[in-house]
Design an enzyme around this catalytic site. Sequence first.
Site, PDB file in Angstrom:
ATOM      1  N   LYS A  33       0.863  -1.193   0.000  1.00 30.40           N
ATOM      2  CA  LYS A  33       0.000   0.000   0.000  1.00 30.40           C
ATOM      3  C   LYS A  33       0.892   1.233   0.000  1.00 30.40           C
ATOM      4  CE  LYS A  33      -3.954   2.193   2.211  1.00 30.40           C
ATOM      5  NZ  LYS A  33      -3.457   3.548   1.897  1.00 30.40           N
ATOM      6  N   ASP A  53       1.608   5.344   0.002  1.00 32.02           N
ATOM      7  CA  ASP A  53       1.023   6.533   0.613  1.00 32.02           C
ATOM      8  C   ASP A  53       1.071   7.672  -0.400  1.00 32.02           C
ATOM      9  OD1 ASP A  53      -0.144   8.041   2.532  1.00 32.02           O
ATOM     10  OD2 ASP A  53       1.548   8.077   3.913  1.00 32.02           O
ATOM     11  N   ARG A  79      -4.784   8.563  -4.418  1.00 29.53           N
ATOM     12  CA  ARG A  79      -5.535   7.565  -5.173  1.00 29.53           C
ATOM     13  C   ARG A  79      -6.068   8.218  -6.444  1.00 29.53           C
ATOM     14  NH1 ARG A  79      -8.782   3.175  -3.830  1.00 29.53           N
ATOM     15  NH2 ARG A  79      -9.234   2.058  -5.779  1.00 29.53           N
ATOM     16  N   ARG A 105      -9.620  10.754  -6.121  1.00 28.15           N
ATOM     17  CA  ARG A 105     -10.690  10.064  -5.399  1.00 28.15           C
ATOM     18  C   ARG A 105     -11.950  10.920  -5.320  1.00 28.15           C
ATOM     19  NH1 ARG A 105      -9.708   7.730   0.714  1.00 28.15           N
ATOM     20  NH2 ARG A 105     -11.878   7.603   1.365  1.00 28.15           N
ATOM     21  N   GLU A 164       3.992   1.935   3.972  1.00 31.88           N
ATOM     22  CA  GLU A 164       2.790   2.288   4.732  1.00 31.88           C
ATOM     23  C   GLU A 164       2.039   1.058   5.222  1.00 31.88           C
ATOM     24  OE1 GLU A 164      -1.551   4.492   4.171  1.00 31.88           O
ATOM     25  OE2 GLU A 164      -0.234   4.212   2.457  1.00 31.88           O
ATOM     26  N   ARG A 200     -16.773   0.754  -0.434  1.00 30.22           N
ATOM     27  CA  ARG A 200     -15.766   0.293   0.526  1.00 30.22           C
ATOM     28  C   ARG A 200     -16.110  -1.159   0.832  1.00 30.22           C
ATOM     29  NH1 ARG A 200     -11.880   2.568   3.313  1.00 30.22           N
ATOM     30  NH2 ARG A 200     -12.613   4.717   2.949  1.00 30.22           N
ATOM     31  N   LYS A 239      -7.047  -3.459   4.058  1.00 30.52           N
ATOM     32  CA  LYS A 239      -5.765  -2.778   4.257  1.00 30.52           C
ATOM     33  C   LYS A 239      -5.269  -2.992   5.685  1.00 30.52           C
ATOM     34  CE  LYS A 239      -7.906   1.751   5.212  1.00 30.52           C
ATOM     35  NZ  LYS A 239      -7.979   3.176   4.808  1.00 30.52           N
ATOM     36  N   ASP A 290      41.410  17.632  -4.037  1.00 31.29           N
ATOM     37  CA  ASP A 290      41.687  17.588  -2.611  1.00 31.29           C
ATOM     38  C   ASP A 290      42.366  18.875  -2.137  1.00 31.29           C
ATOM     39  OD1 ASP A 290      42.047  16.730  -0.043  1.00 31.29           O
ATOM     40  OD2 ASP A 290      43.775  15.445  -0.489  1.00 31.29           O
TER      41      ASP A 290
END
Length: 615
Positions: free
Chosen positions: A23, A25, A28, A43, A181, A197, A203, A442
Amino acid sequence: MKPMLPTYYPEAPNSKDWRYEVKYDGFRAILTIDSDTISISSRNEKELSPQFPEIIAYIKDLDLEGYLPLQLDGELVWLTNQAKADFFQIQWRGRLGKQSLISENARFSPCRFIAFDLLRISGKDVADKPMVERRELMLNMGEKLGIPMPPDPNDKALIQLIESFDVLDIALNKVTLLDGEGIVAKEIRGAWQEGRRTTSWIKVKNWKTVSCFITALHKENGYVSLAVFKEGAVTKIGSVKNGLSARDKSILHQLIKQNASDEDAQFFYIHPSICIEVQFLHVYEENELREPQFSQWLLQTSPDECTWEKFVLGQYTFPDTVQITSRDKPLWKTEGKQVVKVEYLHYLREVSAFFLPFLKDKLLTTIRYPHGTLDKERFFQKNKPDYAPDFIKTFMDEDIEYMLCNDIETLLWFGNQLALEFHAPFQKAGKTRPDEIVLDLDPPSIEYFSFAVKAAQEIKKVMESLRIKAFVKTSGNKGLQIHIPLPEDRFTYQETRIFTDFLGDYLTSSNPNDFTTERMKINRHNRLYLDFVQHSEGKTIILPYSPRGNSFAGVATPLFWEEVNESLQLKDFTIETIPNRIKRDGCAFMDYRLVDNGPAFLEVLSFLKQKKTNN
């Protein structure tokens, strides 16, 4: 189109009827591609494509003939590694309004669309097919189009496919190992259900925990403020509301109100007394918790036990397969701040996707600091010790069993052994010819760092005139290093020496007061040493993204050429700043192995050989 949503469970189902995915993060999104339009819908059905032009440009370059109209379900992410996305970074990108800023970030620090489901292909709706059939169709398409799987921030592809596991423990181990996540368990026979849902997607979160005390109650929204003690001072770490039952919430609110030490228009305040355990996913830069959730009452815990040190340790979890010892061992102390071992291991994990390509198949020499940099004791290690785990891959070379660091487990093992520096030769194991030239600039001390900047700028001009692509990084100590990638097995060390000798002679003759190739320090007279002799068979160089065992926890950091100027400060590049630098600016060495300097280098070499013959 409203997406299908997973249901949260404390644990995932474990059976052959389910498959398991990481999953990520992010945002969506539904990606819809027609012959003349490309849409990325959030979403909440907001159009996101203007915010992520790099993804649109990538899609336009794909040969999608035969697959359109096409619709994919997935997540818009800024990818940290194969199993972790940075929500803060994708959120920041999504809020940018200025087109020039969007374009700049799209170029240097691109976001990606991770596809985890197929809804429509060639105009045919497949959402009602079982999950395993939809996935098979998506994988077949991805294979033909060259879309990579699993997701990889080092891959130039901005559409990538999610990995699917048939064993729960393997998925959980990967997420914990890479600080992801969580996972989503998916029923193999389940259809895609718009806007629902559902329990056919479950999840599970990769929670971290903190023991803390309550300091206030917000009168309007019901959030309680959380804190720990840091050096005796109350230090806020966020607030929480979710996870409490209605009964527990009522009891807590009454306790705070009855025992309040003060109040104002917004808050009831309470002295440290009520301790609770809170779950969270990550910690923002401001030490605010991401997705905090009440876990349990800590009735036997004193507020004095809720400390900043325990909070730091609790932020970093690792699977049982990676044995971590002495998590709180101090390794660096920089400007009063102490860096402990678990923070170092987390640094290695955060940069692993960009560090590992430079470690891969290299015969490593590490420098171990058994007591951290606070003690002068250190030692070099090449040979594999008897106590090294079986998963460490090795390569025999001249009676030395070198260890190879080709994966994150090995990298974390090195970190746990307090290997703070990673050095490697200029060719891969088993090869005799270099695949790069590295020029070490250097200066006599950090006070003369401006000489390194000047030398790097001069070398860049020469490389551009020769049409050779060069990259630059800090050494992590007091200088800079120029990397010139070469094709594998093409040029010998004798041939690269002809080139470095020419370059050294040119730079010292042009700037005799600033640069020298004199190996004896006493004869350099505060001039910058062009350590080109270091590029030879048997020698090693510090690798990009390796830390250094110095006082400021420096990192050998890839730079963009425009950063190489008088304002460049080496102490800006440390294990504390580099992960966020990569998120903000991207990796300056991202295209390193895509560069073909072969033809240009051969042309220069042929000229130098001919000149040497004529002389």
